[in-house]
Each structure stands twice: as structure tokens, then as C-alpha cells.
Design a protein around this motif. Structure first.
Motif, short mmCIF file in Angstrom:
data_model
loop_
_atom_site.label_atom_id
_atom_site.label_comp_id
_atom_site.label_asym_id
_atom_site.label_seq_id
_atom_site.Cartn_x
_atom_site.Cartn_y
_atom_site.Cartn_z
N GLY A 50 0.85 -1.14 0.05
CA GLY A 50 -0.12 0.06 -0.15
C GLY A 50 0.78 1.41 0.00
N GLY A 51 0.24 2.30 -0.15
CA GLY A 51 0.93 3.58 -0.38
C GLY A 51 1.09 4.33 -1.73
N GLY A 52 0.90 3.61 -2.53
CA GLY A 52 1.19 4.27 -3.88
C GLY A 52 0.02 4.68 -4.87
N ARG A 53 -0.17 5.94 -4.92
CA ARG A 53 -0.96 6.62 -5.66
C ARG A 53 -0.90 6.63 -7.13
N VAL A 54 -1.68 5.97 -8.06
CA VAL A 54 -1.21 5.96 -9.54
C VAL A 54 -2.37 6.51 -10.42
N GLN A 55 -2.09 7.40 -11.27
CA GLN A 55 -3.02 7.74 -12.17
C GLN A 55 -2.54 8.01 -13.42
N VAL A 56 -3.24 7.34 -14.52
CA VAL A 56 -2.98 7.32 -16.03
C VAL A 56 -4.26 7.22 -16.62
N GLU A 57 -4.24 8.16 -17.98
CA GLU A 57 -5.30 8.30 -18.98
C GLU A 57 -6.60 8.43 -17.99
N GLY A 58 -6.52 9.49 -16.84
CA GLY A 58 -7.63 9.89 -16.36
C GLY A 58 -8.17 9.03 -15.23
N SER A 59 -7.83 7.65 -15.02
CA SER A 59 -8.25 6.74 -14.10
C SER A 59 -7.10 6.57 -13.00
N THR A 60 -7.71 6.32 -11.76
CA THR A 60 -6.94 6.25 -10.87
C THR A 60 -6.65 4.58 -10.23
N TRP A 61 -5.66 4.14 -10.02
CA TRP A 61 -5.50 2.61 -9.66
C TRP A 61 -5.55 2.38 -8.42
N ASP A 62 -5.43 3.05 -7.46
CA ASP A 62 -5.23 3.14 -5.99
C ASP A 62 -6.23 1.82 -5.58
N ALA A 63 -7.58 1.70 -5.91
CA ALA A 63 -8.30 0.58 -5.30
C ALA A 63 -8.32 -0.73 -6.11
N LEU A 64 -7.47 -0.73 -7.28
CA LEU A 64 -7.49 -1.80 -8.06
C LEU A 64 -6.87 -2.88 -7.13
N PRO A 65 -7.18 -4.28 -7.35
CA PRO A 65 -6.24 -5.32 -6.83
C PRO A 65 -5.36 -5.44 -7.92
N VAL A 66 -4.34 -6.34 -7.26
CA VAL A 66 -2.84 -6.56 -8.17
C VAL A 66 -3.52 -7.34 -9.52
N ASP A 67 -4.43 -8.21 -9.55
CA ASP A 67 -4.38 -8.70 -10.78
C ASP A 67 -5.45 -7.83 -11.68
N LYS A 68 -5.86 -6.85 -11.46
CA LYS A 68 -6.73 -5.93 -12.16
C LYS A 68 -5.76 -4.75 -12.64
N ARG A 69 -4.75 -4.59 -12.30
CA ARG A 69 -3.96 -3.60 -12.42
C ARG A 69 -3.30 -3.73 -13.90
N PRO A 70 -3.39 -2.73 -14.82
CA PRO A 70 -2.70 -3.11 -16.29
C PRO A 70 -1.26 -2.89 -16.23
N VAL A 71 -0.54 -3.84 -15.46
CA VAL A 71 0.70 -3.71 -15.11
C VAL A 71 1.58 -5.02 -15.66
N GLY A 72 2.53 -4.89 -16.28
CA GLY A 72 3.35 -6.24 -16.43
C GLY A 72 4.67 -6.19 -15.66
N VAL A 73 5.31 -6.95 -15.07
CA VAL A 73 6.51 -7.10 -14.29
C VAL A 73 7.30 -8.16 -14.62
N VAL A 74 8.66 -7.68 -14.66
CA VAL A 74 9.88 -8.55 -14.99
C VAL A 74 10.56 -8.59 -13.95
N PHE A 75 10.74 -9.78 -12.87
CA PHE A 75 11.42 -9.65 -11.66
C PHE A 75 12.80 -10.20 -11.86
N GLN A 76 13.54 -9.76 -11.04
CA GLN A 76 15.20 -10.00 -10.95
C GLN A 76 15.38 -11.45 -11.45
N ASP A 77 14.65 -12.38 -10.81
CA ASP A 77 15.04 -13.94 -11.15
C ASP A 77 13.76 -14.48 -11.91
N TYR A 78 13.03 -13.74 -12.80
CA TYR A 78 12.06 -14.06 -13.75
C TYR A 78 11.13 -14.64 -13.11
N LEU A 79 10.85 -15.63 -12.21
CA LEU A 79 10.00 -16.24 -11.51
C LEU A 79 9.08 -16.97 -12.58
#
Length: 342
Positions: A50-79
Motif C-alpha cells: 500500500g501507499g502508491g497513488r497512481v493515475q494514468v489516462e484519467g483513471s486512478t489505480w489505487d483501489a485496483l487489486p493486483v490482478d486488475k492493474r494494467p501492469v506487467g512485471v519482469v522480476f530479477q529472477d524472472y519467476l
């Protein structure tokens, strides 16, 4: 639309306060020492803490759960999922969002082809090289068409011989990606090569930001100066004389006034067994503290007023027989010194 984030995370005595903007198609590198808050920032953007306020294209992501955020992640060990094929790994995010298997596999195969791994679609992660695993992880992150791509030390797990090629490939894919990219790294070369803009984080605060060229030319903290291989001091200037905060004075070529940063390359420092006579140069006594071999030069750490790093040739090391405790004279031309306002 520009992504705007305001991250405020407190953990014990540590507090992260980071305001961040990333334009579409821009790659921003978050660079800093261990414990600076880089990974915490990434996790906040991903919604993992928690603690990250994000806005893009007029929408706020704060209340979005992890699986609903339009985010792609590449981890250090790839996982990567060890029991899945490369194809299934890349298709996983799409399947998790409800895409039918046939359609998800088609998109996954397209992405594997983009990263040059279509022939490895049926391979398991354990049979892939480090570079191949990194590309599968990148394809998995991009397959869901995210608005934000987060890269957490994406090259750290690679050996030096693989890293150069994979860095080049990664740069090519990032140039083609139209979304917003945040690269978290402690490696200045990764940041300089891959990023359009660099944000330096120390102790949970931004201490400097700018293009790679701006950061290299005008470091503002000892950490940044060390990263880019420069000697950095703060002082008060009056004409061509600068009184340094930690002691010592330097003569500069161009008159300046007020509080300034003073910077010069270790290669600009000459070392002599006796005080040179003649032309008006900066000269001061120093004592050898350490000697460290670099690729083609030797880095000499010197105590003095001011303390300084000098890069000298192997021939100079042999001529002076440099050892800790040796007393020498440092020489620096005024024309080699650059100043800029604090």
C-alpha cells in the motif's frame, strides 16, 4: 497520457516519498544504493504494497487489486513457472484474465516469436539459458498489453558475456513498447543505456533526476559521483578560487560566485613524488590509502585536503612503486575542473 504516481510508504524508521511521472513510450530508470527504496517503489506501483497513488489516462489505480492493474512485471529472477512450458508461461497472464486458451496461446506464440524464441515454445524453464529465460519473462509481461511495464533488476541474474547481448535486445523491445516503463536497477550502465530519464533515489528521497547525459555531467551527491566515476565536492566560489566544504581550496579556470559543486575526472589528477614547480596549477600533498586495478588503469585512493581519486597508468604505478602510506603530490589543472550551482 502521462502516468503520475505519488508513493508514500513508511516502514519502521524508513519512509519512502517519491513523486514520479512517466510519459508514454518513455523509459525511466530508478537508480540508487541498496536500501534506497527502489524495490518498495516498484511493489507499490504494482499494488503489492500500500501507499502508491497512481493515475494514468484519467483513471486512478489505487483501489485496483493486483490482478486488475494494467501492469506487467519482469522480476530479477524472472519467476517463471517451472512446471509450465515457455508458451504456457507467456499465456498465463492472458488466461488469468479470462482469455480462451486458443486465443491466449496464439498471442503467446506471437510474443515468443517477437523475442526470437518461437522454437522454444514447448521448452521448460530449466532447459533455457539465462538470456532466454529473461526474454520469456519479458514476453509474459508484455503479452497482456500493459499500460505500465516494471523491470526489477532485469539483467542482474545474467553473466557478463550474456548481459551485453540481452541488454541490446531489451533496449530494442523497449523502444517498440508504447506504454510507460520503469526500470529499477543499481547498475549505472543499464540505466545509461536503456533509460530516457534517470531518477536517483537515496534514503527514500529523490536526490537528482535528468537525462543520462545530465546526470553524468553534473552529479549532485557522492553516490552519483561514484557511479559515474568522478571526484565531487561542494564549496564556496569567489572568482576563480573555490573553498571546499570539507577543507582545501581549488583554482578554477572560469570565474564563478556562490555555492557550487566542483567536479573533475580521476584521469585529470597527476601524481608526483615531489612538489612540481613552474606553471600555476592546483597542487597539494596526499597520502596513498588504497590501490585498485581497473580494466586499463589503476584507481588510487588518496587522503589529503581534499581527499581525491586518481586514475593512473600501470607505468605510473611501476615508476612510483605505489603502496598504501606513500606520500605524494597531487596535481590538477584548473582547466580540467568544472563547476555548477548547488
Amino acid at each position: 497520457m502521462t502516468l503520475e504516481a505519488a508513493i508514500r510508504v513508511a516502514r519502521g524508521d524508513f519512509r519512502l516519498e517519491l513523486d514520479l511521472t512517466i510519459a508514454p513510450g518513455e523509459v525511466v530508470a530508478l537508480l540508487g544504493p541498496n536500501g534506497a527504496g527502489k524495490t518498495t517503489a516498484l511493489r507499490a506501483l504494482a499494488g503489492l504494497v500500500g501507499g502508491g497513488r497512481v493515475q494514468v489516462e484519467g483513471s486512478t489505480w489505487d483501489a485496483l487489486p493486483v490482478d486488475k492493474r494494467p501492469v506487467g512485471v519482469v522480476f530479477q529472477d524472472y519467476l517463471l513457472f517451472a512446471h509450465m512450458t515457455a508458451l504456457d508461461n507467456v499465456a498465463f497472464g492472458l488466461r488469468a484474465r479470462g482469455t480462451p486458451k486458443t486465443a491466449a496461446n496464439a498471442v503467446a506464440l506471437e510474443w515468443l516469436d517477437k523475442v526470437g524464441l518461437a522454437e522454444f515454445a514447448r521448452a521448460k524453464p530449466r532447459t533455457l539459458s539465462g538470456g532466454q529465460a529473461q526474454r520469456v519473462a519479458l514476453a509474459r509481461a508484455l503479452a497482456t498489453d500493459p499500460l505500465l511495464l516494471l523491470l526489477d533488476e532485469p539483467l542482474a541474474a545474467l553473466d557478463a558475456s550474456t548481459r551485453l547481448k540481452v541488454r541490446s535486445d531489451l533496449g530494442r523491445h523497449l523502444r517498440d513498447y508504447p506504454g510507460h516503463t520503469l526500470l529499477v536497477t543499481h547498475d549505472p550502465l543499464d540505466a545509461m543505456v536503456l533509460a530516457d530519464r534517470i531518477v536517483i533515489l537515496e534514503g527514500g528521497r529523490v536526490v537528482q533526476e535528468g537525462t543520462p547525459a545530465e546526470v553524468v555531467r553534473r552529479p549532485r551527491t557522492d553516490y552519483v559521483a561514484h557511479l559515474v566515476g568522478l571526484n565531487l565536492y561542494r564549496g564556496w566560489a569567489d572568482g576563480t578560487e573555490v573553498s571546499l566544504v570539507d577543507g582545501g581550496r581549488l583554482t578554477v579556470a572560469e570565474p564563478v560566485a556562490g555555492e557550487v559543486h566542483v567536479v573533475f575526472s580521476p584521469t585529470a589528477v597527476g601524481l608526483y613524488p615531489e612538489q612540481p614547480a613552474g606553471s600555476p596549477r592546483n597542487t597539494w600533498p596526499v597520502t596513498v590509502v588504497g590501490v585498485e586495478q581497473h580494466a586499463h588503469t589503476t584507481r588510487v585512493q588518496l587522503a589529503g585536503t581534499p581527499a581525491v581519486f586518481a586514475d593512473v597508468t600501470t607505468a605510473t604505478v611501476a615508476d612510483l612503486r605505489l603502496e598504501p602510506g606513500d606520500r605524494l603530490w597531487a596535481v590538477l589543472k584548473a582547466t580540467e575542473i568544472h563547476t555548477y550551482a548547488v
